[in-house]
Motif scaffolding. Structure first.
Motif, PDB file in Angstrom:
ATOM      1  N   SER A 168      24.205 -38.985 -33.550  1.00  0.00           N
ATOM      2  CA  SER A 168      22.870 -38.393 -33.460  1.00  0.00           C
ATOM      3  C   SER A 168      21.829 -39.471 -33.155  1.00  0.00           C
ATOM      4  O   SER A 168      20.961 -39.314 -32.291  1.00  0.00           O
ATOM      5  CB  SER A 168      22.570 -37.673 -34.778  1.00  0.00           C
ATOM      6  OG  SER A 168      21.199 -37.505 -34.965  1.00  0.00           O
ATOM      7  N   THR A 169      21.942 -40.603 -33.852  1.00  0.00           N
ATOM      8  CA  THR A 169      21.005 -41.702 -33.629  1.00  0.00           C
ATOM      9  C   THR A 169      21.226 -42.330 -32.253  1.00  0.00           C
ATOM     10  O   THR A 169      20.284 -42.732 -31.582  1.00  0.00           O
ATOM     11  CB  THR A 169      21.182 -42.777 -34.723  1.00  0.00           C
ATOM     12  OG1 THR A 169      20.970 -42.155 -35.988  1.00  0.00           O
ATOM     13  CG2 THR A 169      20.201 -43.916 -34.557  1.00  0.00           C
ATOM     14  N   ARG A 198      15.687 -34.267 -35.480  1.00  0.00           N
ATOM     15  CA  ARG A 198      16.889 -35.008 -35.148  1.00  0.00           C
ATOM     16  C   ARG A 198      18.057 -34.052 -34.929  1.00  0.00           C
ATOM     17  O   ARG A 198      17.992 -32.884 -35.283  1.00  0.00           O
ATOM     18  CB  ARG A 198      17.196 -36.005 -36.266  1.00  0.00           C
ATOM     19  CG  ARG A 198      16.108 -37.080 -36.362  1.00  0.00           C
ATOM     20  CD  ARG A 198      16.471 -38.182 -37.332  1.00  0.00           C
ATOM     21  NE  ARG A 198      16.690 -37.649 -38.659  1.00  0.00           N
ATOM     22  CZ  ARG A 198      17.769 -37.928 -39.393  1.00  0.00           C
ATOM     23  NH1 ARG A 198      18.691 -38.734 -38.930  1.00  0.00           N
ATOM     24  NH2 ARG A 198      17.914 -37.408 -40.578  1.00  0.00           N
ATOM     25  N   PHE A 199      19.120 -34.587 -34.383  1.00  0.00           N
ATOM     26  CA  PHE A 199      20.313 -33.822 -34.035  1.00  0.00           C
ATOM     27  C   PHE A 199      21.211 -33.771 -35.270  1.00  0.00           C
ATOM     28  O   PHE A 199      22.317 -34.283 -35.270  1.00  0.00           O
ATOM     29  CB  PHE A 199      21.001 -34.558 -32.882  1.00  0.00           C
ATOM     30  CG  PHE A 199      22.064 -33.787 -32.151  1.00  0.00           C
ATOM     31  CD1 PHE A 199      22.579 -32.593 -32.631  1.00  0.00           C
ATOM     32  CD2 PHE A 199      22.560 -34.282 -30.952  1.00  0.00           C
ATOM     33  CE1 PHE A 199      23.564 -31.904 -31.942  1.00  0.00           C
ATOM     34  CE2 PHE A 199      23.551 -33.608 -30.251  1.00  0.00           C
ATOM     35  CZ  PHE A 199      24.057 -32.421 -30.750  1.00  0.00           C
ATOM     36  N   ARG A 200      20.717 -33.123 -36.332  1.00  0.00           N
ATOM     37  CA  ARG A 200      21.409 -33.164 -37.625  1.00  0.00           C
ATOM     38  C   ARG A 200      22.723 -32.405 -37.628  1.00  0.00           C
ATOM     39  O   ARG A 200      23.627 -32.702 -38.408  1.00  0.00           O
ATOM     40  CB  ARG A 200      20.525 -32.585 -38.734  1.00  0.00           C
ATOM     41  CG  ARG A 200      19.365 -33.451 -39.128  1.00  0.00           C
ATOM     42  CD  ARG A 200      18.804 -32.987 -40.469  1.00  0.00           C
ATOM     43  NE  ARG A 200      17.570 -33.683 -40.798  1.00  0.00           N
ATOM     44  CZ  ARG A 200      16.354 -33.194 -40.578  1.00  0.00           C
ATOM     45  NH1 ARG A 200      16.199 -31.995 -40.043  1.00  0.00           N
ATOM     46  NH2 ARG A 200      15.294 -33.886 -40.904  1.00  0.00           N
ATOM     47  N   GLU A 232      25.915 -39.151 -38.002  1.00  0.00           N
ATOM     48  CA  GLU A 232      24.572 -39.727 -37.974  1.00  0.00           C
ATOM     49  C   GLU A 232      24.480 -40.781 -36.864  1.00  0.00           C
ATOM     50  O   GLU A 232      23.468 -40.889 -36.165  1.00  0.00           O
ATOM     51  CB  GLU A 232      24.277 -40.366 -39.337  1.00  0.00           C
ATOM     52  CG  GLU A 232      22.857 -40.787 -39.559  1.00  0.00           C
ATOM     53  CD  GLU A 232      21.920 -39.628 -39.802  1.00  0.00           C
ATOM     54  OE1 GLU A 232      22.072 -38.920 -40.801  1.00  0.00           O
ATOM     55  OE2 GLU A 232      21.011 -39.421 -38.968  1.00  0.00           O
ATOM     56  N   ALA A 246      21.850 -29.690 -29.027  1.00  0.00           N
ATOM     57  CA  ALA A 246      21.360 -29.887 -30.392  1.00  0.00           C
ATOM     58  C   ALA A 246      21.048 -28.537 -31.035  1.00  0.00           C
ATOM     59  O   ALA A 246      21.421 -28.271 -32.181  1.00  0.00           O
ATOM     60  CB  ALA A 246      20.123 -30.785 -30.386  1.00  0.00           C
ATOM     61  N   MET A 274      25.041 -32.529 -35.698  1.00  0.00           N
ATOM     62  CA  MET A 274      26.148 -33.398 -35.301  1.00  0.00           C
ATOM     63  C   MET A 274      26.929 -33.863 -36.531  1.00  0.00           C
ATOM     64  O   MET A 274      28.155 -33.849 -36.545  1.00  0.00           O
ATOM     65  CB  MET A 274      25.569 -34.596 -34.537  1.00  0.00           C
ATOM     66  CG  MET A 274      26.578 -35.556 -34.005  1.00  0.00           C
ATOM     67  SD  MET A 274      27.776 -34.818 -32.886  1.00  0.00           S
ATOM     68  CE  MET A 274      26.810 -34.755 -31.389  1.00  0.00           C
ATOM     69  N   LYS A 275      26.205 -34.270 -37.582  1.00  0.00           N
ATOM     70  CA  LYS A 275      26.944 -34.788 -38.733  1.00  0.00           C
ATOM     71  C   LYS A 275      27.628 -33.683 -39.531  1.00  0.00           C
ATOM     72  O   LYS A 275      28.729 -33.862 -40.039  1.00  0.00           O
ATOM     73  CB  LYS A 275      26.068 -35.685 -39.619  1.00  0.00           C
ATOM     74  CG  LYS A 275      24.806 -35.099 -40.144  1.00  0.00           C
ATOM     75  CD  LYS A 275      23.989 -36.184 -40.891  1.00  0.00           C
ATOM     76  CE  LYS A 275      22.646 -35.625 -41.315  1.00  0.00           C
ATOM     77  NZ  LYS A 275      21.797 -36.620 -41.975  1.00  0.00           N
ATOM     78  N   CYS A 309      19.821 -33.509 -44.943  1.00  0.00           N
ATOM     79  CA  CYS A 309      20.462 -32.356 -44.323  1.00  0.00           C
ATOM     80  C   CYS A 309      20.445 -31.159 -45.273  1.00  0.00           C
ATOM     81  O   CYS A 309      21.364 -30.973 -46.062  1.00  0.00           O
ATOM     82  CB  CYS A 309      21.892 -32.707 -43.926  1.00  0.00           C
ATOM     83  SG  CYS A 309      22.642 -31.494 -42.839  1.00  0.00           S
ATOM     84  N   GLU A 357      23.693 -26.466 -33.732  1.00  0.00           N
ATOM     85  CA  GLU A 357      23.112 -26.151 -35.037  1.00  0.00           C
ATOM     86  C   GLU A 357      23.314 -24.682 -35.394  1.00  0.00           C
ATOM     87  O   GLU A 357      23.706 -24.342 -36.508  1.00  0.00           O
ATOM     88  CB  GLU A 357      21.627 -26.519 -35.043  1.00  0.00           C
ATOM     89  CG  GLU A 357      20.957 -26.327 -36.395  1.00  0.00           C
ATOM     90  CD  GLU A 357      19.636 -27.091 -36.504  1.00  0.00           C
ATOM     91  OE1 GLU A 357      19.485 -28.133 -35.835  1.00  0.00           O
ATOM     92  OE2 GLU A 357      18.752 -26.640 -37.257  1.00  0.00           O
TER      93      GLU A 357
END
Lengths: 517, 517
Positions: A114-115, A370-372, A111, A130, A374-375, A325, A134
């Motif tokens: 991503s942030t 968002r670039f979710r 997170e 991104a 990533m987490k 998520c 995914e």
């Protein structure tokens, strides 16, 4: 210009730095990491459920935003003093309420990245990594769950990260709706019917409502203890038949693996067979229990998923990925895209026009995203499949342990069979322990039973409130088949055996007090 | 049990720690802070727009998730080596594309705290601070924008944080829809009409579509250069009248302050007057430009907002709050709640039943919600109103500076008046610079003009692609009134005067090359 000038002066004197200055970022970032590390270290000292009264914070904060900047040190003191008392500590090892919101270091770091990058990944072009990460991670996860190839990109299906199950269901309902209406005409929207059991999460009803399905055409089909609160394919079929006879059009079924109230499991295979006969879109909502299906011993709960149209689970519940998520897979992405795509000129680009890329904005409600992944990627890599299975098994084992403790105390009963890491139990009213009801349907017995049930419900309501008010542990309740029960959901990342043993001791102590009152 | 046992062994040997172990959290957290601080420090060395080809990442990553854990050091190396090349650097000071996604230290820290606590704030009960801070901060911001009291909690309105404008609009469309349908009957859903200009963001059309509004009943009313691409109240009225004559029911208008293509502003006051006559819900979408309205000199752009029903802007665009964070205010929260509320037994609690609290799940699509107010609160406190105004003014000043540079080069023209921090310009085809068209409507002149326009469009398309492919700066385009223009949006937090000057130099250099070709 007077006031403008004053602003500038204040700015320069009080906060001369760029608000993204790298060295100041480093300084403050380290400070927050320590703040949070200390929070986790000390988390057991806080009451799990916040003890504040409604309106507590408005009394403590100013009425307007400050005109001048305040140092991070002051703000963090206020987080400690004003905010933390109003927080219910979902990360506490003594948190057993609702479903878990299981954080992890890897999820947190993902997170942060991503942030930190803070890209707005609406289409491939806007940040290729991104989108690509995914789709890769969704294939990885799909394989871990042994989803059929038809849900993976390699099989012309595909996965997407949504915020929540509510959004995932709204998207699939909309896709199903338009697939039908484009064929039979939009004037038929009022005839479409959405099906679920009475145990299905309220997200479905809300999604159907938002999508313009007539509220009268939402079917919450009754379940019972006889089917362990799973949806009966026979009930499903007879409801459909009645609707068709009434001139309605069956559209959508949401089947659940692990209901919110009691983690009941709808029989996916047989339900899909019925749905197929009538051309109904089947969505499998495994929001909570989907995670467990990466373990071979739990995979059978989603047997039959190969005949569904879409499947989702929340990695932010019980998969160590922070909120939000939700992982959604569909067999026919084009039905999502047809219902949800937009292509304004200002987003036109060569990559999209080449048709070689995914533009995820067309798979979801929002444009910005968002670039979710990533987490999720960090969680999968940091822990690996073996550990992830192991973490989940540890939680299930702890739930079993709790179940065993409940079973040994004759004052309590387990209300429904435990499927995953949640135990549903209740305290029996003293007189009821040994009571054996005469068989028969007389009104006398019926009324008597209803009164006993209400007495038991009230007792458990009192017990739960007494436990939660004490702040040592936190659990919540559900009512199934008219019976109020206490849910003990294991899954907070920090929970260990000792917390489960302590929780049971707390339950027993409060039961002692209440029974003696 | 064989494989289970193997898992356990691997777990213990390779990763014995709890996945939320506080000291390991501290170690890895500090590592990521340094990683990101270095990223910001070095960000100018990356091409702004990612240069990768579709499918680049699948070639570089394994086909399945790892079975065993991998150390954070390895993962971070991969972020650097595999992910960063696929990132378009929205935080780069040389980023002038789309609209900004302006990060800040305070926004980042707020997101970290929110992620660290990881509460699921669906209702007050589930974490009172999350709800209470949100309502307080929304009042603060509402006051900063000088929204009328009717939008604040103290005036029986209220604010809520949504993910994106798309969600905010979908919620308000749904609320407006149900307010009407509950009165006139749900069978009329096919008669409801939604209005906007042809410059309105595609989020509206998508929201209307999801909410079941008949696609034929979506009106994108034409705008023109004469009104600077703002929606004309006369056109709005005549469209409504025609719809009513056709037996349709006007429902909803989305007016925009700062359109995506050219930051045009719809005249809110006069549009609201027309809407009022016909009982139409007016939503003001100030996604980009709303932020600027905290400065007295820009506030006039939302004059008339007191007659609207709802208002939203994105704090994640140009307000230093990381994605996602859309601020929505409504005058009549009960219309949202009526359309979006659910109250399943498992969420019942005393606080809700006391009616003294807000349950924000009933103000939005999803049930689960993150603690977004934390980051907004951190931004407001860390910078203060004075600095925030100042930051925005600095961006506007830089846009003005760029505008001045364009105006001095006769090869270019400013296409539409600049309202905020975005300049829309284009390169003129060489022959056209001095060309004066004869007045008149002859087909010859018309065709000639169309051909010239296409030539100019093609030239600018080429120019923009050449600039973006070089990677030094990144801008995007829009087409208004058939004219292709390049958008130069200032707002990345790290941007300074020198970056704007450099950007103009880059534009001129590429224009030189293209004009000489």
């Amino acid at each position: 210009m007077g006031s403008l000038h004053a602003d500038v002066l204040e700015n320069n004197s009080a906060f001369g730095l760029n608000p993204l200055d790298p060295e100041e970022f480093r300084r403050q970032g380290h400070m927050i990491i320590d703040f949070l590390a200390d929070y986790y270290r000390d988390i057991e000292k806080y009451p799990v459920r916040s003890q504040v009264e409604p309106g507590y914070l408005r009394k403590r904060l100013p009425e307007s935003a400050p005109y001048n900047p305040e140092p991070i040190e002051t703000i963090l003191q206020d987080v400690q003093k004003e905010i933390i008392p109003g927080i219910t500590h979902w990360q506490s090892p003594n948190y057993f309420a609702y479903f878990p919101s299981s954080g992890s270091i890897a999820g947190f770091l993902g997170e942060m990245l991503s942030t930190g990058f803070n890209v707005v990944g609406f289409n491939w072009m806007s940040s290729p990594a991104a989108t690509e990460l995914e789709s890769i991670v969704m294939d990885w996860l799909g394989k871990m769950l042994k989803l059929p190839k038809s849900f993976l990109f390699s099989g012309n299906g595909g996965g997407v990260l949504q915020g929540t199950t509510c959004e995932a269901i709204l998207c699939t309902v909309t896709a199903a709706r338009d697939r039908v209406l484009n064929r039979i005409g939009r004037e038929n929207i009022g005839r479409l019917v959405v099906y679920a059991s009475d145990q299905t999460h309220c997200a479905l009803q809300k999604a159907a409502q938002i999508a313009g399905i007539h509220p009268k055409n939402f079917r919450a089909i009754a379940t019972s203890k006889a089917t362990a609160f799973g949806l009966s394919p026979d009930s499903f079929r007879s409801t459909i038949v009645a609707d068709i006879e009434a001139g309605l059009i069956p559209l959508f079924l949401c089947a659940t693996v692990g209901t919110t109230s009691s983690t009941a499991v709808d029989p996916i295979g047989p339900l899909c067979e019925v749905a197929k006969e009538y051309g109904i879109w089947v969505h499998i909502d495994a929001a909570y229990a989907g995670s467990a299906c990466i373990c071979p011993e739990f995979r059978h709960f989603i047997d039959g998923v190969e005949n569904a149209d879409s499947f989702s689970f929340n990695a932010h519940k019980w998969f160590f990925t922070t909120l939000d998520c939700c992982c959604l897979w569909v067999k026919d992405p084009s039905s999502l895209v047809k219902a949800l795509s937009t292509s304004p000129e200002y987003l036109r680009n060569k990559a999209t026009e080449s048709r070689q890329v995914i533009d995820y904005k067309d798979w979801q409600i929002a444009l910005s995203r968002r670039f979710r992944s990533m987490k999720l990627w960090m969680v999968l890599r940091s822990y690996g499949v073996a550990n992830l299975r192991n973490f989940l098994r540890t939680h299930v084992k702890m739930a079993k342990q709790f179940e065993g403790l409940v079973a040994m105390d004759k004052r309590f009963e387990i209300v429904v069979p435990r499927n995953f890491a949640m135990v549903c139990f209740r305290l029996l009213p003293p007189a009821e322990e040994q009571k054996v009801y005469a068989n028969g349907n007389s009104a006398y017995h019926h009324d008597h039973k209803a009164a006993d049930l209400e007495r038991a419900n009230e007792l458990n309501r009192k017990l739960l409130e007494s436990i939660n008010a004490a702040g040592r542990i936190y659990m919540t309740h559900a009512v199934v088949g008219g019976m109020y029960m206490i849910r003990f959901a294991v899954g907070a990342t920090l929970t260990e055996d000792r917390h489960v043993n302590l929780a049971w001791k707390v339950v027993q102590d409060h039961a002692d007090t209440i029974l003696q009152a």
